[in-house]
Design a protein around this motif. Sequence first.
Motif, short mmCIF file in Angstrom:
data_model
loop_
_atom_site.label_atom_id
_atom_site.label_comp_id
_atom_site.label_asym_id
_atom_site.label_seq_id
_atom_site.Cartn_x
_atom_site.Cartn_y
_atom_site.Cartn_z
N PRO A 1 0.81 -1.22 0.00
CA PRO A 1 0.00 0.00 0.00
C PRO A 1 0.85 1.27 0.00
CG PRO A 1 -0.90 -1.58 1.56
CD PRO A 1 0.42 -2.13 1.11
N GLU B 1 -6.18 -10.39 1.81
CA GLU B 1 -6.53 -9.08 2.34
C GLU B 1 -5.99 -7.94 1.50
OE1 GLU B 1 -5.27 -8.81 6.35
OE2 GLU B 1 -6.62 -10.39 7.08
N ASP B 2 -5.02 -8.23 0.63
CA ASP B 2 -4.42 -7.17 -0.17
C ASP B 2 -5.41 -6.67 -1.21
OD1 ASP B 2 -1.51 -5.99 -0.64
OD2 ASP B 2 -2.48 -6.21 -2.59
N THR B 3 -5.43 -5.35 -1.43
CA THR B 3 -6.37 -4.74 -2.37
C THR B 3 -5.87 -4.74 -3.80
OG1 THR B 3 -5.44 -2.55 -1.89
CG2 THR B 3 -7.32 -3.27 -0.56
N GLY B 4 -4.62 -5.14 -4.02
CA GLY B 4 -4.08 -5.16 -5.37
C GLY B 4 -3.67 -6.55 -5.77
#
Length: 257
Positions: A34, A55-58
Motif C-alpha cells: 500500500p 486481504e491485499d487490495t491489489g
Amino acid sequence: MLAEATDRLLDRLDDVTRHFGAALDIGGRGVVAPALRARGIPTVTADLSWPMCAEDTGPAVCMDAEWLPFAPDSFDLVVACLSLHWINDLPGLLAQVRSILAPDGLFLACMPVLPTLADLRRALMDAEMAQRGGVSPRVSPFPGLRDCAGLLQRAGFALPVVDADVIHLSYRTPMGLLSDLRHGGETNALRERTRGLTHPALLAGALECLPVDEDGNLGQDLHMAIMTGWSPAPTQPQALRPGQFSVSLEDALRETP
C-alpha cells in the motif's frame, strides 16, 4: 515496528529520480505494497500466507519466497522489508531477484542485523546453561552489516550500498517484548530448536537478567541493514580502471584545505 521500518526504507526512493512502472513487494505483510501504491507505483505483493494475500487490495501472489515464479525482467523495483531473515538460501534468492529485475532495476531491502536481540539471546543462553547444563538455539541468527554487503556483491548487483539504521524500542515489561515478537510473527523458527514447552523457571530467570533503564523500561533496539543494489545496465556509471585517473590521490589530498 514494520510500519516504521517501511517508512525509513521507502524514504530511499526520494533520492532516486527515475520512475518505476512495476514493483514487487516480498513479504511486506500488508504494509509495504500500500505504501508503494500510494507513491503511484503499481505493485504486486507476494507472501507465503494466503490470508495475508487475500486481504491485499491489489495483485497478490501466494508463494514461497525461496522461489520467485516470475519471468526475467518482470519488475524494475523489488522491495523486501524485514522479510529476508526468514529465507534459508539468501544468496539464491538474491540471484533470483537480480534475474527478475529489468536492466537498471532497483533492489531495496532492509533486514535485522547484529546486535539485534543480543541481550535476549544472551539471557536465554545463560539461564538455560545454569538450569540444564546446555543450550539450544532460541533466537534466529542475524548477519552482520559486512555480510549483507557481501551478499549483494555475490549476487551480481551493480552499485551495491549497505548502511545501518536503528529503530529504538522500549518496553515497560520483558513480557511486552515477547508479546511484540509473537504478534509480529518473529518467534523461533529454527529447525534445531527445542520442541518442548519452555519451563516457566527458565523463562523467568532469563527475563530477570535483561537490562533495564533508570525508569525500569527494557530497551531492545532493532538494528537494520538498508540494502540497495541495481540490476546491471550499460547506461550505469562505471568505475575507472587503474591508471585511468587524471588526478592522483596524493595530489588531491595535498590540495585539500
